[in-house]
Design a protein around this motif. Structure first.
Motif, PDB file in Angstrom:
ATOM      1  N   LYS A 179       0.817  -1.294  -0.117  1.00  0.00           N
ATOM      2  CA  LYS A 179      -0.250  -0.007  -0.001  1.00  0.00           C
ATOM      3  C   LYS A 179       1.044   1.272   0.011  1.00  0.00           C
ATOM      4  CE  LYS A 179      -3.942   2.160   2.369  1.00  0.00           C
ATOM      5  NZ  LYS A 179      -4.879   2.094   3.546  1.00  0.00           N
ATOM      6  N   ALA A 180       0.702   2.070  -1.032  1.00  0.00           N
ATOM      7  CA  ALA A 180       1.485   3.317  -1.141  1.00  0.00           C
ATOM      8  C   ALA A 180       0.645   4.335  -1.410  1.00  0.00           C
ATOM      9  CB  ALA A 180       2.815   2.645  -1.979  1.00  0.00           C
ATOM     10  N   THR A 181       1.393   5.511  -1.140  1.00  0.00           N
ATOM     11  CA  THR A 181       1.015   7.048  -1.955  1.00  0.00           C
ATOM     12  C   THR A 181       2.228   7.658  -1.957  1.00  0.00           C
ATOM     13  OG1 THR A 181      -1.124   6.894  -0.539  1.00  0.00           O
ATOM     14  CG2 THR A 181      -0.574   8.677  -1.668  1.00  0.00           C
ATOM     15  N   ARG A 182       2.405   8.098  -3.263  1.00  0.00           N
ATOM     16  CA  ARG A 182       3.658   8.865  -3.489  1.00  0.00           C
ATOM     17  C   ARG A 182       3.506   9.950  -4.416  1.00  0.00           C
ATOM     18  NH1 ARG A 182       4.649   6.043  -0.127  1.00  0.00           N
ATOM     19  NH2 ARG A 182       6.518   4.321   0.195  1.00  0.00           N
ATOM     20  N   PRO A 183       4.459  11.180  -4.289  1.00  0.00           N
ATOM     21  CA  PRO A 183       4.406  12.183  -5.146  1.00  0.00           C
ATOM     22  C   PRO A 183       5.083  11.595  -6.261  1.00  0.00           C
ATOM     23  CG  PRO A 183       5.183  13.137  -2.819  1.00  0.00           C
ATOM     24  CD  PRO A 183       5.121  11.418  -3.003  1.00  0.00           C
ATOM     25  N   LEU A 184       4.686  12.205  -7.599  1.00  0.00           N
ATOM     26  CA  LEU A 184       5.443  11.799  -8.690  1.00  0.00           C
ATOM     27  C   LEU A 184       5.812  12.856  -9.862  1.00  0.00           C
ATOM     28  CD1 LEU A 184       2.591   9.202  -9.350  1.00  0.00           C
ATOM     29  CD2 LEU A 184       4.891   8.568  -8.995  1.00  0.00           C
ATOM     30  N   ILE A 185       6.855  12.653 -10.247  1.00  0.00           N
ATOM     31  CA  ILE A 185       7.187  13.825 -11.420  1.00  0.00           C
ATOM     32  C   ILE A 185       7.512  13.105 -12.768  1.00  0.00           C
ATOM     33  CG2 ILE A 185       8.951  15.571 -12.173  1.00  0.00           C
ATOM     34  CD1 ILE A 185       9.803  15.823  -9.462  1.00  0.00           C
ATOM     35  N   LEU A 186       6.676  13.403 -13.810  1.00  0.00           N
ATOM     36  CA  LEU A 186       7.055  12.759 -14.925  1.00  0.00           C
ATOM     37  C   LEU A 186       7.254  13.965 -16.032  1.00  0.00           C
ATOM     38  CD1 LEU A 186       3.599  10.914 -15.383  1.00  0.00           C
ATOM     39  CD2 LEU A 186       5.497  10.354 -14.101  1.00  0.00           C
ATOM     40  N   ASN A 187       8.169  13.673 -16.784  1.00  0.00           N
ATOM     41  CA  ASN A 187       8.720  14.460 -17.847  1.00  0.00           C
ATOM     42  C   ASN A 187       9.097  14.000 -19.357  1.00  0.00           C
ATOM     43  OD1 ASN A 187      11.768  14.446 -18.619  1.00  0.00           O
ATOM     44  ND2 ASN A 187      12.066  14.611 -16.576  1.00  0.00           N
TER      45      ASN A 187
END
Length: 382
Positions: A179-187
């Motif tokens: 179970k996880a919740t994470r900030p994400l960056i996509l470029n």
């Protein structure tokens, strides 16, 4: 790993494994054996922030954004990453070659969750994505060309919180649950948030191209950033402590998607010197731009909106709607890859874009009529 006064864990690692205690009264550096932290092999140290030295405006020099509103969204994403719990918005950076997408990604991650592996390639499946989430707080994926639908669903769950299950190695019957919740960056160069549900959870920024005469030597750039990083981090901690103290009393004029995140950053506005409501206004403008991008990249949404442009209501089965759209737009519907031909696939895609269509003034309802209880789609101009 630091803890708030309420005992909520959050990422506050620094050199020497000292830690930051953030409370409603402010924040302070601490040292000691507690709390015990789990540190992955790729973890790197944060700079040592000095209380009273914070200045987030120093970050302007190191992120290539096109407007003040975009800068506020970047600061908001960073503050969101300092929250104890999600949901977290997905930061999507797009732009042509030479717009410093990778550099901005590295700068932002270095401020809240630095790693010896600053960016990484996109995982091939859900299992690899979950494994990556176990070893980092922020996940940054560099130079993407496209996100497959199945992986887009995984990113949405990871941003807002969700469970993942996979078969335990060397076992036929046992599962491993994550179970996880994470900030994400996509470029990447193209528009990455093609799917409406991904765009709805994202802050999407298009970075301007940097003229050749305005480029810096990389060694000089990172030297200046390392000098400014402690003060930028201190400013973020000042703002997060203010948000911790005031977020419960903040009332938003509207509740956007990821409303808890919006309330958190809005609560920090006085510490940042922003006018009241500045962040929510920036979010609203960004959402309108994101919706336009999502419509442009979704053939079903784009054609339904055009189809209903001069009409007030249409009703029929999924097969009849497919036929009507293919007759009206033969060129646009020629590719089965972009326009689903089967009624069940078309219906699934229509359901996915229903919130997007509603905000553009077209409502979608499903009814069952007649003795046969035939399922009908009803399109209405709102």
């Amino acid at each position: 790993m630091g803890r708030t006064a309420e005992g909520v864990p959050w990422d506050g690692r620094a050199r020497g494994w000292s830690w930051v205690e953030s409370t409603t009264e402010g924040w302070n550096m601490r040292q000691g054996k507690e709390p015990r932290c789990r540190r992955s092999n790729g973890v790197a140290g944060l700079p040592l922030p000095v209380p009273g030295s914070g200045d987030v405006s120093l970050l302007r020099e190191f992120v290539n954004v096109g407007s003040e509103a975009d800068f506020q969204l970047v600061i908001g994403w960073l503050l969101g990453a300092l929250r104890a719990d999600g949901p977290y918005p997905i930061l999507v950076l797009s732009g042509e070659q030479g717009s410093a997408k990778s550099t901005v990604t590295k700068v932002l991650r270095a401020l809240v969750d630095p790693s010896t592996l600053e960016t990484r390639s996109f995982p091939s499946d859900e299992r690899d994505l979950v494994i990556a989430a176990q070893g980092a707080h922020v996940l940054a994926f560099d130079n993407l060309s496209r996100i497959k639908p199945a992986m887009a669903d995984c990113l949405c769950r990871l941003a807002t919180g969700g469970g993942f299950a996979t078969r335990k190695l060397h076992s036929d019957a046992d599962e491993v649950l994550f179970k996880a919740t994470r900030p994400l960056i996509l470029n990447g160069i193209p528009d990455l948030a093609e799917r409406a549900d991904l765009a709805d959870r994202a802050i999407i920024l298009t970075l301007p191209t940097i003229p050749e005469t305005a480029r810096s030597f990389e060694s000089d750039f990172w030297e200046r950033f390392e000098k400014a990083r402690p003060r930028i981090l201190a400013g973020l901690l000042d703002a997060s402590a203010h948000a911790l103290a005031n977020s419960a009393s903040v009332r938003l004029s509207e509740h956007p998607r990821l409303a808890d995140f919006a309330r958190w950053v809005t609560a920090a506005e006085p510490a940042l010197g922003w006018p009241e409501g500045a962040f929510l206004a920036a979010c609203q403008a960004n959402r309108r731009e994101s919706e336009a991008i999502a419509i442009d990249n979704n053939m079903v949404a784009a054609l339904v909106l055009t189809f209903m442009h001069q009409g007030t209501e249409w009703r029929g089965t999924a097969s009849e709607l497919i036929t009507a759209l293919r007759k009206r737009f033969p060129v646009e519907t020629d590719s089965a890859e972009t326009f689903p031909r089967k009624p069940n696939h078309f219906g699934s895609e229509l359901r996915r874009v229903m919130p997007l269509l509603r905000r553009q003034g077209v409502g979608v309802d499903y009814l069952r009529e007649g003795k046969s209880r035939q399922r009908l789609i009803v399109l209405k101009a709102l």
